[in-house]
Each structure stands twice: as structure tokens, then as C-alpha cells.
Design a protein around this motif. Structure first.
Motif, PDB file in Angstrom:
ATOM      1  N   MET A 339      33.214  -9.553  67.731  1.00  0.00           N
ATOM      2  CA  MET A 339      33.256 -10.488  66.604  1.00  0.00           C
ATOM      3  C   MET A 339      33.606 -11.925  67.005  1.00  0.00           C
ATOM      4  O   MET A 339      33.726 -12.789  66.153  1.00  0.00           O
ATOM      5  CB  MET A 339      34.283  -9.993  65.563  1.00  0.00           C
ATOM      6  CG  MET A 339      33.970  -8.611  65.032  1.00  0.00           C
ATOM      7  SD  MET A 339      32.341  -8.516  64.254  1.00  0.00           S
ATOM      8  CE  MET A 339      31.991  -6.769  64.356  1.00  0.00           C
ATOM      9  N   ASP A 340      33.783 -12.183  68.282  1.00  0.00           N
ATOM     10  CA  ASP A 340      34.188 -13.521  68.735  1.00  0.00           C
ATOM     11  C   ASP A 340      33.162 -14.593  68.386  1.00  0.00           C
ATOM     12  O   ASP A 340      33.506 -15.679  67.924  1.00  0.00           O
ATOM     13  CB  ASP A 340      34.437 -13.524  70.245  1.00  0.00           C
ATOM     14  CG  ASP A 340      35.893 -13.239  70.582  1.00  0.00           C
ATOM     15  OD1 ASP A 340      36.714 -13.233  69.648  1.00  0.00           O
ATOM     16  OD2 ASP A 340      36.194 -13.001  71.760  1.00  0.00           O
ATOM     17  N   GLU A 341      31.870 -14.303  68.630  1.00  0.00           N
ATOM     18  CA  GLU A 341      30.810 -15.285  68.405  1.00  0.00           C
ATOM     19  C   GLU A 341      30.308 -15.187  66.970  1.00  0.00           C
ATOM     20  O   GLU A 341      29.718 -14.183  66.576  1.00  0.00           O
ATOM     21  CB  GLU A 341      29.657 -15.058  69.383  1.00  0.00           C
ATOM     22  CG  GLU A 341      30.014 -15.289  70.841  1.00  0.00           C
ATOM     23  CD  GLU A 341      30.298 -16.757  71.127  1.00  0.00           C
ATOM     24  OE1 GLU A 341      29.761 -17.624  70.398  1.00  0.00           O
ATOM     25  OE2 GLU A 341      31.069 -17.027  72.068  1.00  0.00           O
ATOM     26  N   GLU A 342      30.536 -16.251  66.182  1.00  0.00           N
ATOM     27  CA  GLU A 342      30.190 -16.219  64.763  1.00  0.00           C
ATOM     28  C   GLU A 342      28.706 -15.937  64.526  1.00  0.00           C
ATOM     29  O   GLU A 342      28.330 -15.179  63.626  1.00  0.00           O
ATOM     30  CB  GLU A 342      30.585 -17.531  64.094  1.00  0.00           C
ATOM     31  CG  GLU A 342      30.376 -17.525  62.592  1.00  0.00           C
ATOM     32  CD  GLU A 342      30.877 -18.800  61.928  1.00  0.00           C
ATOM     33  OE1 GLU A 342      30.611 -18.981  60.724  1.00  0.00           O
ATOM     34  OE2 GLU A 342      31.519 -19.621  62.623  1.00  0.00           O
ATOM     35  N   GLN A 343      27.836 -16.550  65.346  1.00  0.00           N
ATOM     36  CA  GLN A 343      26.398 -16.399  65.144  1.00  0.00           C
ATOM     37  C   GLN A 343      25.898 -15.001  65.510  1.00  0.00           C
ATOM     38  O   GLN A 343      24.776 -14.630  65.158  1.00  0.00           O
ATOM     39  CB  GLN A 343      25.641 -17.452  65.956  1.00  0.00           C
ATOM     40  CG  GLN A 343      25.855 -18.876  65.450  1.00  0.00           C
ATOM     41  CD  GLN A 343      25.004 -19.877  66.208  1.00  0.00           C
ATOM     42  OE1 GLN A 343      24.360 -19.538  67.200  1.00  0.00           O
ATOM     43  NE2 GLN A 343      25.000 -21.117  65.742  1.00  0.00           N
ATOM     44  N   GLU A 344      26.709 -14.225  66.214  1.00  0.00           N
ATOM     45  CA  GLU A 344      26.290 -12.890  66.638  1.00  0.00           C
ATOM     46  C   GLU A 344      26.961 -11.771  65.828  1.00  0.00           C
ATOM     47  O   GLU A 344      26.728 -10.593  66.090  1.00  0.00           O
ATOM     48  CB  GLU A 344      26.597 -12.697  68.130  1.00  0.00           C
ATOM     49  CG  GLU A 344      25.845 -13.679  69.028  1.00  0.00           C
ATOM     50  CD  GLU A 344      26.205 -13.518  70.504  1.00  0.00           C
ATOM     51  OE1 GLU A 344      27.038 -12.641  70.815  1.00  0.00           O
ATOM     52  OE2 GLU A 344      25.669 -14.276  71.326  1.00  0.00           O
ATOM     53  N   ARG A 345      27.783 -12.155  64.837  1.00  0.00           N
ATOM     54  CA  ARG A 345      28.578 -11.146  64.129  1.00  0.00           C
ATOM     55  C   ARG A 345      27.721 -10.174  63.328  1.00  0.00           C
ATOM     56  O   ARG A 345      28.012  -8.975  63.280  1.00  0.00           O
ATOM     57  CB  ARG A 345      29.586 -11.830  63.205  1.00  0.00           C
ATOM     58  CG  ARG A 345      30.802 -12.362  63.951  1.00  0.00           C
ATOM     59  CD  ARG A 345      31.773 -13.054  63.035  1.00  0.00           C
ATOM     60  NE  ARG A 345      32.789 -13.754  63.815  1.00  0.00           N
ATOM     61  CZ  ARG A 345      33.615 -14.664  63.312  1.00  0.00           C
ATOM     62  NH1 ARG A 345      33.534 -14.983  62.023  1.00  0.00           N
ATOM     63  NH2 ARG A 345      34.500 -15.253  64.086  1.00  0.00           N
TER      64      ARG A 345
END
Length: 387
Positions: A339-345
Motif C-alpha cells: 500500500m506504500d505507492e498510492e497509484q498502485e493501491r
């Protein structure tokens, strides 16, 4: 040599094999029996699997200084339960060799590694979290049948986390064993310790069997075992090249298939037990836990079904609890990375949810399909953002 005799490393290796054998050994027995194997041949299957997995764990971990844990293909064994009836054992061995040859080819050519390099870290971590979630939940499900046992283990886990984090899992495991022994939860079994002799079966190659068993066994092993197995390594920060690992598991199968070693692959769940922070705060030393897993594998192989029966003495609630507690840290780290990368959530949560569902499509398990759909969403969203 004394540096290898660390209680956390030894216990992590033992718990890893305990979880592997208690959850899947029965499926291997069923698969061998489905192929018409005699009790002696079933023992040979366990000999081949134990020796092959043990040597792979020890040699690969020592060579790469990374916790490399290998396993038999559990989905592959389940496939064999339904596929082997009516198939002569010699033809089944031919299919095992064919499967191992395909795995070796994937490793030598680097095809598998090239595919895995495309997978984003967030999706690999989401898949790992989904794979392991069931084990974390099982800890609390076990409380329904053995509340006091699990409650005491949870108390030991919390206190160990506060005061003895280095010995967290050994302490928790010991508390569970002592309580189970004290109230007679441990199963009593007669023991006749004897070495298991390997039995060689000369292979026969039937095109129908190769296509009907060899190729599906190869597919489920690669998709349901090696993909999450490599994801576990990557999620813990280990950049070990995939090709040598896949190649050696394939070669191991080529050598041991005639004795019953139907498929060897990277482990995921049992490997994660040897990679967590509770094993060793220093990630460069956790490979010693995998070496101990290899030692226990070899002992189980040498004594075949005799020693494997030892794992039946532990109540299932104890096994469920220690596995779940040992994996809690890994589950948490996996979800954080996912979940760290917002665009990859969005792609990550899709991957996590589908993996955790446990759905099986076309005989292939959830991790493969979750990764496939997650990557499709990931690349679709990325293209939309860059358009």
C-alpha cells in the motif's frame, strides 16, 4: 560452526518443516496411493522429497547466503490425486521427468526471471500478504476448539515481544507444547525407527500421460508455487537471481523423479517463516534458519514415514497457532509495502483480495490469477495516468 547453532534459527527451521509436513504430507501420501504405490514406494517418495528438498535448502542457502527454502508442489500433489488412478507407475515417473525437464528449461533460458522482473513490488507483496493471511486468521480460528492453548500462546507471544524478542517464536512454541503435553493433547503413536530404502522405478514415456499429467503438473508448479516463492524472497528484500534457483529445483527433479520426487519448487509459506524479523534482526543471517530446515528435511527423508509420523503428535490447533504467529510480522510488512505507492493501491488490493479468496480456476491457484489480474489493472491505470 557454533554460529549455526542458534535457537531462533533452529526453531524457525523446525516450525517451517512442521507446517509443511502437517499441512501437506497427507496429500503426497494420497497422490502416491492414487498411482498404485506400495507402502515401500510411498516411503521412497518421502525419501526422495526429503533428500532433494534438504540438499537444495542447505546448498542454495549456503551458496547465496540467503534463506532459500524449497518444497514439493502441494497443488501438484493434489492434481496427482485425481490424475494418477489408472496410470502405470512407470508412466507417472516419465511424466515427473518431463515436468522437471520443463522447469529446468525455464531456469536455464531465464524465461521465468524475465517474467518476474515485470511484476511490481507492490503486487508481489500484496500476493504474499494474501497467501499468508489465512495462516494469520487460523490462529484465532483455532481458539474456538482450544481456547486455553491458543490464549496461553498469545500471552507468551506478547510477553516475548516485550522482553525476549530474539526468542519470541521458540518461547511461544514451547509454551504451547508444555500445555498440550500437560493436558494430554499430544497424540501417542507407536514408533519403529528405521531407515527408508529408495526404490528406483524405470520411467516409461507415453505421449498421452506426458500431456495429461506432465504439462499440468509443470503449470501448477510454476504458477502456484514458484511465482509466490520468488515473491516471498523479493518482499523480504532478497535479490537472489531466480534462474539458478529454478534450474536447480528442476535438476533435482530430474535426478529424483525415478524415486518418487514428482516436483520440486521454491517454497512460499514455509520460506516466509524463515525470513521474518523474529528469526534474526540481521537479514544477512536468516539463511541459517533455511539450512536447519534442510537438515530436518534430510532427517525426514532418511527415516521416511517413520519420522514423518512424529508430526502427527502435535494437535492441529498448536500447529495452526504457531504458524500464524510466526507469520504475523511478514503479513504486516507485506501489506505495508503493497500500500506504500498510492497509484498502485487499487491493483495491489485487487491482488491481495483475489489471492486471499483462495479461488482456483482451470486447476491453477489464486496467486497466479491474482497476479495476472492485478498486473492488468496496474498497467491499465499507469497508461491512463501517462496518457
Amino acid at each position: 560452526m557454533l554460529k549455526y547453532f542458534s535457537l531462533p534459527h533452529i526453531s524457525a527451521g523446525f516450525v517451517s518443516i512442521l507446517v509443511g509436513y502437517s499441512s501437506a504430507a497427507a496429500i503426497v501420501f494420497q497422490a502416491a496411493a492414487a498411482g498404485g504405490a506400495s507402502p515401500e514406494e510411498i516411503g521412497s517418495w518421502m525419501w526422495a522429497l526429503g533428500i532433494g528438498l534438504g540438499l537444495n535448502c542447505i546448498l542454495l542457502s549456503l551458496w547465496f547466503k540467503t534463506p532459500i527454502v524449497t518444497a514439493w508442489s502441494t497443488p501438484g500433489a493434489a492434481l496427482l490425486v485425481t490424475s494418477l488412478p489408472g496410470i502405470p507407475m512407470a508412466e507417472a515417473i516419465g511424466a515427473f521427468l518431463f515436468c522437471s525437464a520443463l522447469i529446468t528449461l525455464c531456469g536455464i533460458t531465464g524465461w521465468f526471471e524475465k517474467i518476474m522482473q515485470i511484476v511490481p513490488q507492490s503486487l508481489a507483496s500484496a500476493m504474499l500478504g494474501g497467501v499468508l493471511l489465512r495462516f494469520g486468521l487460523d490462529t484465532f480460528i483455532a481458539m474456538q476448539s482450544e481456547f486455553t492453548l491458543v490464549f496461553l500462546m498469545l500471552c507468551a507471544y506478547v510477553l516475548g515481544k516485550l522482553f525476549l524478542p530474539r526468542y519470541l517464536i521458540p518461547l511461544t512454541f514451547l509454551v504451547g507444547i508444555l500445555y498440550a503435553f500437560g493436558i494430554d493433547l499430544m497424540t501417542s503413536i507407536p514408533m519403529h525407527l528405521s531407515l527408508t530404502p529408495p526404490i528406483f522405478v524405470f520411467p516409461q514415456f507415453n505421449i498421452t500421460t506426458l500431456i495429461g499429467i506432465g504439462i499440468p503438473l509443470f503449470m501448477v508448479t510454476m504458477a502456484s508455487q514458484n511465482v509466490p516463492g520468488l515473491a516471498v524472497l523479493r518482499a523480504h528484500g532478497y535479490k537472489t537471481p531466480a534462474s539458478p534457483l529454478i534450474t536447480w529445483t528442476g535438476i533435482t527433479g530430474l535426478v529424483l523423479a525415478p524415486f518418487g520426487g514428482f516436483a520440486f519448487n521454491l517454497a512460499a509459506i514455509t520460506a516466509a517463516i524463515c525470513m521474518g524479523h523474529v528469526v534474526d534482526p540481521d537479514p544477512t543471517k536468516r539463511y541459517r534458519a533455511a539450512i536447519w530446515a534442510g537438515v530436518f528435511y534430510i532427517l525426514l527423508g532418511l527415516f521416511g514415514g517413520t519420522v514423518a509420523s512424529l508430526f502427527t503428535i502435535f494437535p492441529k490447533e498448536l500447529v495452526m497457532s504457531i504458524a500464524g504467529l510466526a507469520l504475523l510480522g511478514t503479513i504486516a510488512n507485506s501489506l505495508k509495502t503493497a500500500m506504500d505507492e498510492e497509484q498502485e493501491r487499487e491493483a495491489a488490493i485487487l491482488t491481495f483480495a483475489m489471492t486471499a479468496s483462495g479461488v482456483t480456476l482451470l486447476g491453477i491457484g489464486a496467486p497466479f490469477w491474482a497476479l495476472l489480474f492485478g498486473m492488468a489493472l496496474h498497467f491499465t491505470m499507469r497508461r491512463r495516468h501517462t496518457a
